[in-house]
Structures are given as structure tokens and as C-alpha cells.
Design a protein around this motif. Sequence first.
Motif, mmCIF file in Angstrom:
data_model
loop_
_atom_site.group_PDB
_atom_site.id
_atom_site.type_symbol
_atom_site.label_atom_id
_atom_site.label_comp_id
_atom_site.label_asym_id
_atom_site.label_seq_id
_atom_site.Cartn_x
_atom_site.Cartn_y
_atom_site.Cartn_z
ATOM 1 N N ILE A 87 0.817 -1.209 0.000
ATOM 2 C CA ILE A 87 0.000 0.000 0.000
ATOM 3 C C ILE A 87 0.856 1.266 0.000
ATOM 4 O O ILE A 87 0.524 2.260 -0.653
ATOM 5 N N TRP A 101 0.811 4.105 -3.030
ATOM 6 C CA TRP A 101 0.446 5.506 -2.792
ATOM 7 C C TRP A 101 1.572 6.454 -3.178
ATOM 8 O O TRP A 101 1.326 7.637 -3.459
ATOM 9 N N GLU A 102 2.778 5.969 -3.221
ATOM 10 C CA GLU A 102 3.909 6.801 -3.631
ATOM 11 C C GLU A 102 4.045 6.889 -5.148
ATOM 12 O O GLU A 102 4.827 7.697 -5.656
ATOM 13 N N ARG A 123 -1.851 7.250 -8.015
ATOM 14 C CA ARG A 123 -2.610 8.342 -7.392
ATOM 15 C C ARG A 123 -3.580 8.967 -8.412
ATOM 16 O O ARG A 123 -4.738 9.256 -8.097
ATOM 17 N N THR A 137 -1.163 5.143 5.678
ATOM 18 C CA THR A 137 -1.351 5.307 4.240
ATOM 19 C C THR A 137 -2.735 4.827 3.809
ATOM 20 O O THR A 137 -3.429 5.491 3.031
ATOM 21 N N GLU A 178 -5.330 7.279 4.728
ATOM 22 C CA GLU A 178 -5.255 8.447 3.843
ATOM 23 C C GLU A 178 -5.923 8.150 2.503
ATOM 24 O O GLU A 178 -6.672 8.989 1.970
ATOM 25 N N VAL A 179 -5.665 6.970 1.957
ATOM 26 C CA VAL A 179 -6.268 6.596 0.669
ATOM 27 C C VAL A 179 -7.788 6.585 0.773
ATOM 28 O O VAL A 179 -8.494 7.135 -0.082
#
Length: 315
Positions: free
Chosen positions: A141, A145-146, A151, A178, A181-182
Motif C-alpha cells: 500500500i 500511494w507513492e 494516485r 497510508t 489516507e487513501v
Amino acid sequence: MSEQTYQVVDPHIHLFDLSKGEYAWLGQLEQTKRRLIYRDFGFSDIRLREPFTLTKCVHIEAGFNNQHPQKEIAHWENAHHVYLSTVQNNENSFAEQTPLQFASIANADLFQAPDTFEYHSNSALKMGSCKGFRHIIDGQIVALWENENARINLRHLNKLACIFELQVSVTTHQALDTLLEVITQHPHLHFVLNHAGFMPFSSISGQAFKWWCQVIESLSQSQQSRQSQQSKNLSIKLSGFEMHKKEYETDELLPALDRIFSSFGQAQIMMASNFPLCLYRLSYQDYWQQAFNLCQQLQVNKRALLGENAARIYF
């Protein structure tokens, strides 16, 4: 409908057509598991007997064609049409269980170039059965996300306001932060946590169980700020137990399931089979009998957990 009959909506099945699809992962299974599930599975394999009636099912992508995910959806939409026609013309079939409604989840590669991703996702959602997508994240994950493409592509799915099957393993505080946040940044995307977030079978006093409970509680708290049930964008499927322990006992499931219900309530939770992988442990009929028994032991709403919640979310 008899008071003793329960309408089942199975929100997590995998159908296989080995002559048409790729399914590279099936060939990598250990021999005992491969013997059980390395064959074709279609709609006729998921029929149920009383006290259950299967009314709806959701096919989750199974690696049929990851480069062109819409082809998997098209294949099973056609197979579903043929199945319904066959059952309708066969008076000796499970007629009381038809018409079996069908929904699907397509493969999504979030790392794809955004224009390619947009084309494939839009094409899949134009098909009648497709309700959303799955990218198997497992323990990645943070890396996901990075990634800039991921994104952008998640923002596109958020605009489409569809379902995203969240198959993720959260093992660190960074991964948990993370994940939260997603989910928070995509309020129009309905996330469905697959396999209860890979709940552990270890002792309830063990670190693995305590950490998993912390993850579940954090996810629950992230939903509590939403003002209504309709605005909550995370649901949980209770399934996939056999993936961690082939010969599990039902009582081993109770502490973790009790924690999920105490954190989330009942409206966001669904029983699901993970068919045909559930065959590692139980037949399809016996799996749903186990699900029914668990609902009784946990004193939760059987009709909601066996069907009504999944029907609301997917259909």
C-alpha cells in the motif's frame, strides 16, 4: 418465501474458464490445492439447496486477461446469459433459484499510464455487470500511494464513484496511516476490504491479533465521522479464511469476527465464500451453512449478513 429459507448474495466468487483465460497464478499453487481448484468453474457450480437460495453473485476478477480486463467481464456476461437460458429450458433444474443475478469486478492495474487506465476502466464500466475494480495490493500500500500513476488512477476511479476491492495486508503503522489516507481522500469510491483484512488465526493474546484489532479499530474510527450510513465508504467481506489455515475450526474465527462487529456494527459487513478457494475446507453448501451458524453464534442479523447487505452494496 418460507421463514426458514435464506436468500444468499455471494459477493466474492471466482469463475474459471481454463480454455479461454490465462490464470497464471493457478499453476503456481501447491499440489494439494491445485488438485482441488485447477479446473473450470461456472454458474452451475454455485447452486445451493435449502435452507438457502442463491439469488445474486459477484464475480471477482481472477486473472482471465489482465491486459484487457473488459474481456473477462464480457466472457462471464455471455456465460451468464447462456446459463440462464439453459436453466429456463430445464424443468428439472434448480428453478426456484433463477434468475440468478450477476455482477462483476474487473481487474485494474493502478500502475498503468493514466490514459490507458482510463480507457480500460471506462470500457469495463460500460458493461452491464461491472460494478468496480480490484488491484491486489497485499503488503504494497505504501509503494502504491507513492506512485504517481496510481494516485492519478485512484482519482479517476473516485470520479466514477464505483467499488474498489481492497485486498491489502497492513503490517506497519506507516501502511495503516497510508491506507487511512487513501480511503479518506477518495470519498466517492466505495472500498470493500477483502477477507476481513487477512485476520489472524493466532492467539487473541498474541501480537498479530492485537495489531489486526488496532487496524480494524482505526478503520472503524475513520468511518465514524461520516454523517450517515450512505456516506460511509468502507465495507468488509468476511471470507478467505482458508487462505491462511486450510483446516481451521469454526471456533477459531469467533474472536476476530466478534471484534469486527463490535467495531463496525452490522450494516457494513457481508459474508462471502471466496469460491472455489473455500473448497480447500468446505463444499459450497457447507460453507454457507457455516456462515449461517456463525451468524447465530455471534447473534447478528442472518438475513442481512447472508444477503441483504451485499445486495445493497453491489446491486
